[in-house]
Design a protein around this motif. Structure first.
Motif, PDB file in Angstrom:
ATOM      1  N   GLN A  59       0.821  -1.212   0.000  1.00  0.00           N
ATOM      2  CA  GLN A  59       0.000   0.000   0.000  1.00  0.00           C
ATOM      3  C   GLN A  59       0.857   1.264   0.000  1.00  0.00           C
ATOM      4  O   GLN A  59       0.440   2.294  -0.498  1.00  0.00           O
ATOM      5  N   PHE A  64      -1.410   4.403  -1.123  1.00  0.00           N
ATOM      6  CA  PHE A  64      -2.595   4.494  -0.274  1.00  0.00           C
ATOM      7  C   PHE A  64      -2.218   4.638   1.194  1.00  0.00           C
ATOM      8  O   PHE A  64      -3.050   4.937   2.027  1.00  0.00           O
ATOM      9  N   ALA A  84      -1.475   8.680  -5.344  1.00  0.00           N
ATOM     10  CA  ALA A  84      -1.780   7.324  -5.810  1.00  0.00           C
ATOM     11  C   ALA A  84      -2.328   7.305  -7.237  1.00  0.00           C
ATOM     12  O   ALA A  84      -1.951   6.459  -8.043  1.00  0.00           O
ATOM     13  N   ARG A  85      -3.183   8.273  -7.566  1.00  0.00           N
ATOM     14  CA  ARG A  85      -3.848   8.186  -8.856  1.00  0.00           C
ATOM     15  C   ARG A  85      -2.935   8.545 -10.015  1.00  0.00           C
ATOM     16  O   ARG A  85      -3.251   8.284 -11.163  1.00  0.00           O
ATOM     17  N   LEU A  89       0.278   2.645 -11.509  1.00  0.00           N
ATOM     18  CA  LEU A  89       0.589   1.255 -11.212  1.00  0.00           C
ATOM     19  C   LEU A  89      -0.655   0.400 -11.418  1.00  0.00           C
ATOM     20  O   LEU A  89      -1.771   0.859 -11.246  1.00  0.00           O
ATOM     21  N   ILE A  91      -2.858  -2.552 -10.024  1.00  0.00           N
ATOM     22  CA  ILE A  91      -3.028  -3.214  -8.734  1.00  0.00           C
ATOM     23  C   ILE A  91      -4.157  -4.227  -8.809  1.00  0.00           C
ATOM     24  O   ILE A  91      -5.230  -3.925  -9.317  1.00  0.00           O
ATOM     25  N   PHE A  93      -6.393  -6.475  -6.254  1.00  0.00           N
ATOM     26  CA  PHE A  93      -6.683  -6.599  -4.831  1.00  0.00           C
ATOM     27  C   PHE A  93      -7.143  -8.008  -4.502  1.00  0.00           C
ATOM     28  O   PHE A  93      -7.639  -8.736  -5.357  1.00  0.00           O
ATOM     29  N   THR A  95      -9.698  -8.949  -2.924  1.00  0.00           N
ATOM     30  CA  THR A  95     -11.131  -9.152  -3.163  1.00  0.00           C
ATOM     31  C   THR A  95     -11.499  -8.842  -4.616  1.00  0.00           C
ATOM     32  O   THR A  95     -12.656  -8.681  -4.933  1.00  0.00           O
ATOM     33  N   ALA A  97     -12.025  -6.415  -6.218  1.00  0.00           N
ATOM     34  CA  ALA A  97     -12.431  -5.008  -6.269  1.00  0.00           C
ATOM     35  C   ALA A  97     -12.894  -4.581  -7.650  1.00  0.00           C
ATOM     36  O   ALA A  97     -12.605  -3.487  -8.108  1.00  0.00           O
ATOM     37  N   LEU A  98     -13.641  -5.457  -8.327  1.00  0.00           N
ATOM     38  CA  LEU A  98     -14.222  -5.053  -9.615  1.00  0.00           C
ATOM     39  C   LEU A  98     -15.362  -4.076  -9.360  1.00  0.00           C
ATOM     40  O   LEU A  98     -15.956  -4.074  -8.290  1.00  0.00           O
ATOM     41  N   PHE A 110     -11.947   1.221 -17.818  1.00  0.00           N
ATOM     42  CA  PHE A 110     -12.023   2.369 -16.906  1.00  0.00           C
ATOM     43  C   PHE A 110     -10.719   3.175 -16.866  1.00  0.00           C
ATOM     44  O   PHE A 110     -10.734   4.408 -16.981  1.00  0.00           O
ATOM     45  N   GLY A 111      -9.610   2.472 -16.731  1.00  0.00           N
ATOM     46  CA  GLY A 111      -8.323   3.157 -16.633  1.00  0.00           C
ATOM     47  C   GLY A 111      -7.987   3.925 -17.901  1.00  0.00           C
ATOM     48  O   GLY A 111      -7.397   5.008 -17.860  1.00  0.00           O
ATOM     49  N   ARG A 158      -7.782  -5.552 -16.128  1.00  0.00           N
ATOM     50  CA  ARG A 158      -8.018  -4.145 -15.818  1.00  0.00           C
ATOM     51  C   ARG A 158      -6.729  -3.466 -15.354  1.00  0.00           C
ATOM     52  O   ARG A 158      -6.475  -2.307 -15.674  1.00  0.00           O
ATOM     53  N   ALA A 159      -5.916  -4.221 -14.603  1.00  0.00           N
ATOM     54  CA  ALA A 159      -4.663  -3.647 -14.116  1.00  0.00           C
ATOM     55  C   ALA A 159      -3.621  -3.554 -15.232  1.00  0.00           C
ATOM     56  O   ALA A 159      -2.813  -2.637 -15.258  1.00  0.00           O
ATOM     57  N   ILE A 162      -3.646  -0.657 -18.696  1.00  0.00           N
ATOM     58  CA  ILE A 162      -3.071   0.692 -18.646  1.00  0.00           C
ATOM     59  C   ILE A 162      -1.557   0.640 -18.841  1.00  0.00           C
ATOM     60  O   ILE A 162      -0.872   1.654 -18.713  1.00  0.00           O
TER      61      ILE A 162
ATOM     62  N   ILE B 160     -12.557  -1.239  -3.772  1.00  0.00           N
ATOM     63  CA  ILE B 160     -13.134  -0.895  -5.077  1.00  0.00           C
ATOM     64  C   ILE B 160     -12.802   0.554  -5.414  1.00  0.00           C
ATOM     65  O   ILE B 160     -12.434   0.890  -6.542  1.00  0.00           O
ATOM     66  N   THR B 165      -9.038   4.692  -7.941  1.00  0.00           N
ATOM     67  CA  THR B 165      -7.970   5.684  -7.762  1.00  0.00           C
ATOM     68  C   THR B 165      -6.692   5.236  -8.476  1.00  0.00           C
ATOM     69  O   THR B 165      -6.061   6.008  -9.189  1.00  0.00           O
ATOM     70  N   LEU B 167      -6.385   3.521 -10.961  1.00  0.00           N
ATOM     71  CA  LEU B 167      -6.530   3.585 -12.421  1.00  0.00           C
ATOM     72  C   LEU B 167      -6.557   5.032 -12.911  1.00  0.00           C
ATOM     73  O   LEU B 167      -6.758   5.280 -14.096  1.00  0.00           O
TER      74      LEU B 167
END
Ligand SMILES: Nc1ncnc2c1ncn2[C@@H]1O[C@H](COP(=O)(O)OP(=O)(O)OP(=O)(O)O)[C@@H](O)[C@H]1O
Ligand SMILES: [Mg+2]
Lengths: 364, 266
Positions: A59, A64, A84-85, A89, A91, A93, A95, A97-98, A110-111, A158-159, A162, B160, B165, B167
């Motif tokens: 993190q 974060f 962070a944004r 990078l 990432i 997660f 879980t 985190a979709l 999204f990215g 998704r990661a 980008i 989530i 963030t 991205l």
């Protein structure tokens, strides 16, 4: 050093450099004096038991969590001042985190949307990313209609889409069942190599760390205690904590003595020929892997003992044998013959070099 | 195969009847041709519905209630969403006190609230104004919104938002594109509940209206203290009809059970 050109300076540095990283939560020290270098394209695992500070480290790299002190350099840039944004990078997660209200394509896109990539190029890159994880046919699905393994791949796509300089994975496989986990390990390794992305994986699963990475960094209570290739970490653990944490081992307190050039191991009244070591005479910790112990005839045996427990695990047996130096875990490959029964006497043999000696009294 | 026993069926039927009974009576009474409350009606007549048109003060009051409901529900939602985000996920000094403050209108007797509002609004010289009404109703309905939004906020996985963030999304984009859609069931549910509560509010409102800002419940209340004609019933029937239409619309757009029971965001 002062008159050296800037690019030379950059070359001497690893791709990712964590330098003297510290994180304290009031009285709790989560990460302490953490140094780690990762080369471009490398796959490194951060391995350690629960609560040792793996997620905290990740993190801090992700931005974060603010380090208490220390620096994080990525490709010559100091990440400390970058939010962070803007770190760019990838990432994944634990879980996944979709975004549950977006389709797979929207999730992956999204990215790119945030980067204002024009929509036709976005579509192309999203479909490339979905190809990479073998999910092109599920672009219209919502995450809740997918299996754990599929969600995992969406999160990866998704990661990766980008084109991050660094991919961070926090226990990405721990929510999958054992069989799927093994499949995804191979899959993850393939995807990482195809994408050629520098990767840092966090896990408490030693087999996952060894299967996936070029290098394993073992953490204990916030500190890095060993970093090496998976083979060397397993075969040459630096501490008895690592030897017990990675795989199974017989860990015994022993006394090291030297008779001329040769070493001897003394446990209770038993004397055994010892391995080469640089350790000084005196109390040591002996580590002997169960797979290094062979079953043999009485005349070749190092020691003998009675079976007091046995477990059949398909491809191998695991016996616990009561010997003069204590209870030993012994592994025997299943070659289609019946294994020894409880109470049966087994004759055990191992090379002196199979015993690994570690300094006694380290934290474990 | 019958899954419900006879006893359970009877119990449920009686329960439904008990809940629906007053509504059925009100609707029945509103169709009477007589000048008094009669049930069951001796004939079907729209006399008392036509009478609504002859009483424009009721129609004005209905408009005021509608505008008041819209304004106070929206205002309280705008206040409660950030509050719920802060209370639901941050750890800061005074967090419990803040939550207690937002929920306190539920614990104070409404009559006491009414007196307090009356004094308070008089201090600022806005007693009886529409703005004053909106402010008071916003206070009364905020606990409802806060509780529903809070419930959905605590259900959102922080990672989530971290993913968004990482991205490249800014704080505002994360809120608009990720957080808000995820807590929307709570927000919409809270808003609807707030609207209904405000539209329906009598006890507090009685203290703080003046003749030009009289709401429908207050108007009905003062009407029945003077006469008991079926006009009250026909107006109530109209309100019931509007509520049913609203619920049908919400159900169509959104799914009522998702709203009232809660569930996963689409
Ligand atoms: N926000 C926080 N406040 C206080 N202490 C924290 C906080 N986050 C982590 N810690 C502490 O820091 C230590 C390291 O936590 P961390 O989450 O990094 O462990 P981990 O290695 O990821 O463990 P796990 O395998 O269980 O995920 C733990 O002792 C934890 O209790
Ligand atoms: Mg963790």
């Amino acid at each position: 050093m002062m008159d050296q050109p800037a690019f030379n300076h950059g070359q001497t540095m690893a791709f990712l450099e964590l330098q003297a990283l510290n994180k304290r939560y009031n009285a709790v020290v989560a990460v302490e004096d953490f140094n780690l270098s990762i080369q471009r394209g490398e796959f490194v695992s951060l391995l350690g038991p629960s609560g040792c500070g793996k997620t905290t480290t990740l993190q801090m790299i992700a931005g974060f969590t603010q380090p208490t002190s220390g620096s994080i350099m990525l490709n010559g840039r100091d990440l400390g001042a970058i939010p962070a944004r803007k770190r760019g990078l990838g990432i994944v997660f634990q879980t996944y985190a979709l975004f549950p209200h977006m389709t797979v394509e929207q999730n992956v896109g999204f990215g790119l949307e945030m980067r204002n990539v024009p929509s036709h190029e976005r579509r192309r890159r999203v479909s490339d990313a979905l190809d990479l994880v073998h999910l092109s046919h599920l672009g219209d699905r919502f995450p809740r209609h997918m299996s754990g393994g599929q969600r995992q791949r969406v999160a990866l796509a998704r990661a990766l889409v980008i084109e991050p300089e660094l991919l961070l994975l926090d226990e990405p496989l721990s929510n999958l069942d054992a069989k799927l986990r093994e499949e995804m390990q191979l899959e993850l390794r393939r995807i990482q190599q195809e994408a050629g992305v520098t990767t840092l994986l966090v896990t408490h699963d030693q087999s996952e760390a060894m299967a996936l990475s070029d290098r394993v960094a073992v953490m204990q209570s916030g500190r890095l205690i060993q970093e090496d290739s998976p083979f060397d970490v397993y075969e040459k653990p630096a501490t008895s904590f690592i030897s017990t944490f990675l795989g199974k081992t017989n860990s015994l307190p022993a006394l090291l003595e030297r008779a001329g050039k040769r070493t001897q191991i003394v446990i209770d009244d038993v004397r055994l020929a010892g391995p080469q070591t640089v350790l000084a005479n005196g109390p040591v910790e002996l580590s002997l892997r169960p797979e290094r112990i062979e079953l043999t005839d009485i005349d070749k045996a190092t020691l003998s003992g009675d079976v007091i427990e046995r477990v059949f695990l398909g491809d191998h047996w695991l016996f616990r044998v009561e010997t003069p130096i204590g209870k030993l875990l012994v592994m025997q490959r299943n070659l289609g013959r019946r294994g020894a029964e409880i109470g049966e006497r087994l004759h055990l043999f191992w090379e002196p070099e199979a015993m690994r000696l570690l300094p006694r009294g380290d934290v474990s | 195969m019958n899954r419900n026993g006879l006893f359970a069926l009877c119990f449920n039927a009686l329960f439904a009847l008990f809940m629906m009974g007053p509504l059925i009576v009100v609707i029945g009474v509103s169709f009477t041709p007589t000048g008094y409350l009669e049930f069951p009606p001796s004939a079907i007549s729209f006399r008392w519905f036509r009478a609504i048109l002859d009483n424009p003060d009721f129609i004005d009051a209905a408009w005021i209630s509608l505008e008041l409901g819209l304004a106070s529900a929206s205002l309280s939602t705008v206040l409660a969403v950030p509050a719920a985000l802060a209370i639901g996920r941050e750890r800061f000094r005074g967090r419990d006190a803040l939550q207690a403050l937002f929920l306190s209108p539920l614990t104070v007797p409404t009559v006491v609230l009414g007196v307090a509002f009356l004094r308070f609004l008089s201090l600022f010289d806005i007693n009886g104004t529409f703005v004053g009404l909106v402010l008071c109703h916003a206070v009364i309905v905020t606990p409802f919104v806060l509780r529903l939004v809070l419930a959905s906020v605590t259900g959102v996985d922080r990672s989530i938002e971290m993913a968004a963030t990482s991205l490249g999304a800014s704080h505002w984009t994360v809120f608009r594109r990720v957080t808000l859609p995820l807590i929307l069931p709570g927000v919409v549910g809270g808003w609807v509940l707030a609207f209904i509560t405000s539209f329906d509010e009598l006890t507090v409102t009685v203290f703080i209206v003046n003749p030009s800002t009289t709401t429908l419940p207050v108007r009905l209340f003062s009407h029945i203290t003077q006469t008991t004609d079926p006009l009250v019933a026909s107006i109530s029937t109209m309100v019931i009809l509007l509520t049913v239409l609203l619920m049908l619309a919400v159900n169509r757009l959104y799914g009522l059970d998702r709203l009232l029971i809660g569930g996963e965001a689409r």
